[in-house]
Design a protein around this motif. Structure first.
Motif, PDB file in Angstrom:
ATOM      1  N   LEU A 143       0.824  -1.212   0.000  1.00 15.34           N
ATOM      2  CA  LEU A 143       0.000   0.000   0.000  1.00 15.34           C
ATOM      3  C   LEU A 143       0.855   1.259   0.000  1.00 15.34           C
ATOM      4  O   LEU A 143       0.560   2.219  -0.736  1.00 15.34           O
ATOM      5  N   HIS A 144       1.897   1.301   0.812  1.00 10.26           N
ATOM      6  CA  HIS A 144       2.692   2.517   0.941  1.00 10.26           C
ATOM      7  C   HIS A 144       3.572   2.765  -0.276  1.00 10.26           C
ATOM      8  O   HIS A 144       3.783   3.917  -0.662  1.00 10.26           O
ATOM      9  N   SER A 150      -7.052   0.158  -7.156  1.00 11.31           N
ATOM     10  CA  SER A 150      -8.031  -0.876  -6.810  1.00 11.31           C
ATOM     11  C   SER A 150      -7.296  -2.125  -6.351  1.00 11.31           C
ATOM     12  O   SER A 150      -6.172  -2.397  -6.803  1.00 11.31           O
ATOM     13  N   LEU A 151      -7.963  -2.884  -5.482  1.00 13.16           N
ATOM     14  CA  LEU A 151      -7.375  -4.128  -4.995  1.00 13.16           C
ATOM     15  C   LEU A 151      -8.487  -5.166  -4.880  1.00 13.16           C
ATOM     16  O   LEU A 151      -9.502  -4.923  -4.226  1.00 13.16           O
ATOM     17  N   ASN A 216      -7.072   2.404   3.606  1.00 13.75           N
ATOM     18  CA  ASN A 216      -6.646   3.791   3.430  1.00 13.75           C
ATOM     19  C   ASN A 216      -5.433   4.155   4.282  1.00 13.75           C
ATOM     20  O   ASN A 216      -5.187   5.324   4.541  1.00 13.75           O
ATOM     21  N   VAL A 217      -4.674   3.130   4.724  1.00 11.94           N
ATOM     22  CA  VAL A 217      -3.513   3.414   5.554  1.00 11.94           C
ATOM     23  C   VAL A 217      -2.491   4.263   4.805  1.00 11.94           C
ATOM     24  O   VAL A 217      -1.741   5.035   5.403  1.00 11.94           O
ATOM     25  N   ALA A 218      -2.452   4.171   3.489  1.00 12.01           N
ATOM     26  CA  ALA A 218      -1.521   4.960   2.687  1.00 12.01           C
ATOM     27  C   ALA A 218      -2.213   6.145   2.030  1.00 12.01           C
ATOM     28  O   ALA A 218      -1.662   6.762   1.120  1.00 12.01           O
ATOM     29  N   GLY A 219      -3.412   6.479   2.496  1.00 11.68           N
ATOM     30  CA  GLY A 219      -4.130   7.618   1.925  1.00 11.68           C
ATOM     31  C   GLY A 219      -5.307   7.174   1.082  1.00 11.68           C
ATOM     32  O   GLY A 219      -5.325   6.074   0.537  1.00 11.68           O
ATOM     33  N   SER A 220      -6.294   8.034   0.965  1.00 11.02           N
ATOM     34  CA  SER A 220      -7.509   7.701   0.210  1.00 11.02           C
ATOM     35  C   SER A 220      -7.597   8.443  -1.121  1.00 11.02           C
ATOM     36  O   SER A 220      -8.532   8.218  -1.872  1.00 11.02           O
ATOM     37  N   ARG A 229     -10.644   4.924  -4.995  1.00 14.01           N
ATOM     38  CA  ARG A 229      -9.947   3.679  -4.709  1.00 14.01           C
ATOM     39  C   ARG A 229     -10.958   2.619  -4.279  1.00 14.01           C
ATOM     40  O   ARG A 229     -11.804   2.877  -3.423  1.00 14.01           O
ATOM     41  N   LYS A 230     -10.849   1.431  -4.883  1.00 13.90           N
ATOM     42  CA  LYS A 230     -11.837   0.372  -4.650  1.00 13.90           C
ATOM     43  C   LYS A 230     -11.164  -0.858  -4.047  1.00 13.90           C
ATOM     44  O   LYS A 230     -10.126  -1.314  -4.522  1.00 13.90           O
TER      45      LYS A 230
END
Length: 648
Positions: A143-144, A150-151, A216-220, A229-230
């Motif tokens: 994520l970072h 999307s994931l 959303n740990v790395a931002g939304s 982001r999905k």
């Protein structure tokens, strides 16, 4: 209460009171004294250890190197591996392109008692902690460092989700499947159903969420020209529901209540992603279909596939309307009206065949059918392709997915289900699957529209693949308001890249190698401490006084002529005794005799010095030095490793 009972109660009360008084007196007296002495000893030892000579010693330098190694192996290594997979390092789009970045994760399959029921609970707890942390560290680095738009998950979220009893509904193994369990599972199934129910499943769901749901740990904020982001984790696997005729409705209902519908359509990056619950679909072609009514299992999937192309067209139209400014919001007045006379023109309707339809990605947990021995390509790790064909000219099955089935699994879908999937969904340009745990890439036959399929590696370190990974998918499809490609748009709108994660076996081998190096270098140092007069790390034992231990012995006076004459002639033999045994009696003229502790002498009355250059070597000092330094390095490294494990 009778008088006799009252007297007994009073005696008990007095006894308890007396006991409490004695306990309180002991706590205030000897106990407090012992605690105070213990604290004083601990503080004194800390003071002795906090000197500059000890803090800046070689064992602490080695412990510091261990901390660096553990930081590398438990923290930095994940970011380093993911950094290599940066999107710009492998994407080949036209200059100025704004692709949609999609990541696919397969088979995280978090461990639980179903993994190996014969493991002791302590061993299982350690393995669970280590594997969960591997997933968490890899996912956070993903994520970072990559910040995907999307994931999507490809199934098998839990290891034994299908085995944990549901609170509602009929939870029982179908009669046609219970006998096909392995011998080990047959021994444990009753225990599972008795001890692991809905509460345990919810705890496992929370465990999965603690690892993956912090999306959303790395931002939304989405990337350029992306709607947002999905995160989608609804596609079920056979470990989540079971397979085919063995799927239980109550288990599937519970899964969908928390993870979402297994059959769904999403639009991302001007592409349509269709997820299909293939494990339930397989019940329609199982051997049990003709003997039992399995429609409740496979019918929802069939209904979804019957209308999926209409759903795709409606969602494509809605996406185009968003990008080109067409207002499609349902704005109705707040009043009740008859359905037959209501104006429904503003509701989304199927524009019909021929309307805009984005390139489609099909997601299924179980891979599509392929003939036995179909090779998977050079990126398959577990069984790499052979350079030479088999001597008998047969197919190289070592580089393929085995076309076999067993209890609650089937390595590939049936040919009938595979064709039905591709034809029903339509316009499929890529298929992505999981289940096999290793990478596999191939192009299918014309019966399946020659579609390209990639089976994604597992992300878990505990699923039989030394090097886990995930798949990166870059989508770029610039289109006009009618969904047609713009001039200069690439012909291939999908690019993929396999991103590999750390190999835990290699990491642990590095730990073992550095452990051996540490022991060797500490042993060498311990050997040279007494030989080269090095400063020892082991603290010398403290004595109560600064003097060597002494004792006085009353000795007999020596035999002198005066003493013989005073006692009469012939008395000298009495004083001397046989062989002079009385010659050591005490005499004021000789004074007290001092005897040094024998530990400080060797047999020849020479000093047992242990630190002087060129003097007598001492094994005792070497062993003490080796033990003290090895123990100091060990507990510092282990405590630091535990801290890293517990604090992710």
């Amino acid at each position: 209460m009778p008088p006799s009972d009252l007297s007994v109660a009073e005696e008990i009360y007095r006894g308890v009171a007396a006991l409490l008084r004695l306990l309180l007196k002991w706590i205030r007296g000897p106990a407090m004294h012992k605690v105070a002495v213990l604290v004083a000893k601990v503080l004194h030892q800390i003071k002795r250890n906090l000197t500059a000579r000890r803090l800046l010693s070689f064992p602490h330098l080695l412990a510091f190197l261990w901390m660096i190694l553990l930081l590398w192996g438990e923290r930095w290594i994940y970011a380093n591996h993911v950094n290599v997979c940066d999107w710009r390092s492998w994407e080949k789009w036209p200059k100025g392109a704004t692709p949609h970045h999609l990541v696919l994760i397969a088979d995280p399959q978090i461990l639980d008692p179903h993994t190996n029921p014969d493991w002791p609970w302590a061993e299982l707890a350690v393995v669970v902690a280590v594997t969960d942390r591997y997933l968490k560290q890899s996912y956070d680095a993903l994520l970072h460092k990559l910040h995907p738009d999307s994931l999507f998950f490809l199934g098998d979220m839990l290891e034994g989700g299908r085995e944990w009893k549901t609170r509602q509904g009929n939870f029982v193994d179908p009669k046609w499947g219970s006998r096909s369990r392995t011998a080990k599972e047959q021994r444990w199934v009753k225990t599972w159903h008795r001890n692991y129910g809905d509460e345990f499943w919810l705890e496992e769901y929370q465990r999965f969420g603690n690892i993956f749901f912090d999306w959303n740990v790395a931002g939304s904020k989405p990337g350029p020209w992306q709607r947002g982001r999905k995160f989608v984790a609804s596609l079920p696997g056979n470990h989540d529901l079971g397979f085919g005729a063995m799927v239980q409705e109550s288990v599937r209902d519970r899964y969908q209540a928390y993870f979402g519908e297994g059959n769904r359509v999403d639009v991302v990056g001007n592409h349509t992603i269709v997820s299909v619950d293939a494990v339930s679909l397989s019940a329609g072609t199982s051997e049990q279909k003709g003997k039992h009514d399995l429609s409740a299992i496979y019918k929802p999937v069939h209904e979804f596939l019957d209308g999926v192309q209409s759903t795709k067209r409606k969602m494509a139209k809605k996406e185009l309307n968003f990008w080109y400014g067409v207002d499609m919001g349902p704005k109705f007045k707040h009043h009740v009206e008859d359905l037959d006379h209501a104006d429904l023109t503003r509701w989304s309707r199927d524009p019909g065949p021929g309307a805009a339809d984005f390139p489609t990605l099909l997601l299924t947990h179980v891979p599509l059918y392929r003939p036995p021995g179909t090779p998977c390509g050079p990126q398959r790790e577990h069984w790499p392709p052979k350079n030479k064909p088999n001597p008998d000219g047969s197919l190289d099955t070592s580089n393929s997915i085995s076309v076999v089935a067993g209890y609650q699994y089937q390595n590939v879908l049936s040919e009938e289900d595979s064709v039905k999937l591709v034809k029903s969904v339509g316009n499929v340009v890529n298929v992505f699957s999981g289940d096999d745990h290793d990478y596999c890439e191939l192009v299918h036959s014309e019966a399946k529209d020659s579609v390209r399929e990639i089976t994604v590696k597992t992300m878990s370190m505990s699923q039989g693949v030394p090097t886990p990974g995930f798949l990166m998918v870059s989508l770029y499809n610039p289109i006009d308001k009618d969904g047609k490609p713009l001039p200069g748009a690439p012909e291939q709108t999908v690019q993929t890249h396999l991103c590999l994660l750390p190999n835990q076996l290699v990491k642990y081998m590095n730990y073992i190698a550095f452990t051996l190096f540490s022991l060797i270098i500490l042993a060498v140092r311990a050997f040279f401490v007494p030989v080269l007069n090095l400063t020892p790390f082991a603290l010398p034992p403290e004595r109560r006084n600064a003097f060597l231990p002494v004792y006085k012995e009353k000795v007999e006076p020596p035999i002198t002529p005066s003493s013989s004459s005073s006692n009469g002639g012939g008395s000298s033999m009495r004083w001397a005794g046989k062989k002079g045994k009385h010659r050591h009696r005490w005499s004021m003229a000789d004074g007290p005799r001092i005897k040094i502790n024998q530990d400080y002498y060797d047999g020849g009355k020479a000093w047992k010095t242990t630190t002087g250059r060129g003097e007598r070597f001492s094994v005792k000092v070497m062993v003490a030095e080796m033990w003290t330094t090895a123990w100091r390095v060990t507990w510092i490294a282990v405590l630091f490793w535990i801290y890293l494990i517990r604090n992710g």
